[in-house]
Write an enzyme that holds these catalytic residues in place. Structure first.
Site, PDB file in Angstrom:
ATOM      1  N   ARG A   1      12.476  -5.798  -2.702  1.00 29.97           N
ATOM      2  CA  ARG A   1      11.344  -5.698  -3.849  1.00 29.97           C
ATOM      3  C   ARG A   1      11.381  -5.494  -4.728  1.00 29.97           C
ATOM      4  NH1 ARG A   1      10.095  -1.253  -5.450  1.00 29.97           N
ATOM      5  NH2 ARG A   1       9.796   0.726  -4.148  1.00 29.97           N
TER       6      ARG A   1
ATOM      7  N   GLY B   1      11.895  -3.874  -8.276  1.00 26.45           N
ATOM      8  CA  GLY B   1      10.775  -1.947  -9.255  1.00 26.45           C
ATOM      9  C   GLY B   1      11.956  -1.006  -8.600  1.00 26.45           C
TER      10      GLY B   1
ATOM     11  N   TYR C   1      11.717   3.355  -7.458  1.00 28.33           N
ATOM     12  CA  TYR C   1      11.580   4.436  -6.192  1.00 28.33           C
ATOM     13  C   TYR C   1       9.718   4.277  -6.304  1.00 28.33           C
ATOM     14  CZ  TYR C   1      15.907   5.695  -4.809  1.00 28.33           C
ATOM     15  OH  TYR C   1      16.956   5.273  -3.935  1.00 28.33           O
TER      16      TYR C   1
ATOM     17  N   TYR D   1       5.714   5.774  -4.194  1.00 28.24           N
ATOM     18  CA  TYR D   1       5.018   6.894  -3.001  1.00 28.24           C
ATOM     19  C   TYR D   1       4.318   5.185  -1.823  1.00 28.24           C
ATOM     20  CZ  TYR D   1       2.538  10.142  -0.828  1.00 28.24           C
ATOM     21  OH  TYR D   1       1.385   9.909   0.464  1.00 28.24           O
ATOM     22  N   HIS D   2       4.062   5.804  -0.577  1.00 29.84           N
ATOM     23  CA  HIS D   2       3.244   5.259  -0.124  1.00 29.84           C
ATOM     24  C   HIS D   2       2.266   6.429   0.526  1.00 29.84           C
ATOM     25  CE1 HIS D   2       3.665   1.178  -1.805  1.00 29.84           C
ATOM     26  NE2 HIS D   2       4.444   0.955  -1.551  1.00 29.84           N
TER      27      HIS D   2
ATOM     28  N   ILE E   1       0.954  -4.468  -4.586  1.00 33.00           N
ATOM     29  CA  ILE E   1       0.301  -3.877  -5.374  1.00 33.00           C
ATOM     30  C   ILE E   1       0.106  -2.483  -4.490  1.00 33.00           C
ATOM     31  CG2 ILE E   1      -0.825  -5.589  -6.910  1.00 33.00           C
ATOM     32  CD1 ILE E   1      -3.443  -4.947  -6.174  1.00 33.00           C
ATOM     33  N   ALA E   2      -0.442  -1.189  -4.910  1.00 29.60           N
ATOM     34  CA  ALA E   2      -0.763  -0.163  -4.272  1.00 29.60           C
ATOM     35  C   ALA E   2      -1.603  -0.166  -5.681  1.00 29.60           C
ATOM     36  CB  ALA E   2       0.381   0.682  -4.746  1.00 29.60           C
TER      37      ALA E   2
ATOM     38  N   CYS F   1       8.444   4.296  -9.816  1.00 30.17           N
ATOM     39  CA  CYS F   1       9.204   3.507 -10.889  1.00 30.17           C
ATOM     40  C   CYS F   1      10.200   3.688 -11.810  1.00 30.17           C
ATOM     41  CB  CYS F   1       7.660   3.002 -11.290  1.00 30.17           C
ATOM     42  SG  CYS F   1       6.311   2.504 -10.005  1.00 30.17           S
TER      43      CYS F   1
END
Length: 247
Positions: free
Chosen positions: A87, A89, A91, A93-94, A181-182, A198
């Site tokens: 994607r 962007g 780095y 985190y999820h 999105i997150a 980011c």
């Protein structure tokens, strides 16, 4: 160039279009499985074999690298698994407590405008946060949604402290979007410490719970759906959503 804040953010589909499928996945979804699903679904949308879809998931703790990621921003490469996301962007985190919404839309049925699409995603997030009386703001020099923190010391240049509450990272292939999105509901915020999120060093991250709001994932999901329909049009919930609400 027109600022994103001045771009019309309505992304309603063409008249007669089917509602967007709205699916909430229970449990934690492995990131490679999510990538494979998105790739297949996006291709099916392009070929006319499937309709548009928003897929809400949570992931186990992990880092993802976008196409602009810089290796120096991966501070702790062994802390969690790291995946190349493909994607836009850098780095991010999820992990548990963060709602990830994968957005698979056919922009040919809407607007073929990448900057306007990003602005529309930001508006979706801003509208969602407004349901909890949180003022989310966009910034022209960095993508995502931010909240001003008057409870924190000002920055060295005198500007107010602000934290990122939601990230955006998308990819378009022949005008079909995937990734998305997150929004931070109640993730472990220390997990962001293994990266420069980011690529932005001067600001932190926050969550709805960190802001003092007793918000759960189900609360956020309802707000997400309502705000999505304002920007992108009607949705049709799949059985997985019903199971999630009643389970």
């Amino acid at each position: 160039m027109t600022q994103r804040s001045q771009i019309a953010t309505s992304f309603l589909p063409l008249p007669g279009s089917a509602p967007v499928e709205w699916r909430i996945e229970p449990g934690l979804t492995a990131y490679p499985d999510a990538l494979a699903f998105m790739e297949a679904r996006a291709e099916a949308i392009r070929s006319g074999g499937a309709g548009e879809m928003v897929w809400l998931v949570e992931h186990p703790p992990l880092y993802t690298a976008g196409t602009s990621a810089r290796i120096e921003d991966l501070i702790e490469p062994d802390r969690f698994p790291v995946f190349s996301a493909g994607r836009g962007g850098e780095y991010t985190y999820h992990g548990p407590g963060q709602r990830v919404a994968y957005v698979m839309l056919d922009l040919k049925r809407r607007r073929e405008d990448v900057r306007a699409f990003v602005a529309a995603l930001e508006q979706w997030i801003i509208g969602t946060l407004a349901a909890f009386n949180v003022r989310g703001e966009r910034r022209e020099d960095r993508v995502g949604v931010w909240v001003v923190r008057p409870d924190r010391p000002r920055l060295p240049d005198g500007s107010p402290a602000e934290d990122k509450i939601a990230a955006i990272g998308i990819r378009l292939r022949r005008w079909v979007s995937f990734h998305g999105i997150a929004i931070n509901v109640e993730p472990e915020l220390t997990h962001f410490g293994g990266i420069v999120p980011c690529g932005v060093q001067d600001h932190g991250v926050t969550s709805l719970v960190d802001l003092g709001l007793p918000v759960g994932m189900a609360d956020l999901d309802l707000a997400l759906k309502s705000a999505f329909e304002d920007v992108f049009g009607p949705v049709a919930a799949l059985p997985a959503e019903v199971a999630r609400k009643t389970g």
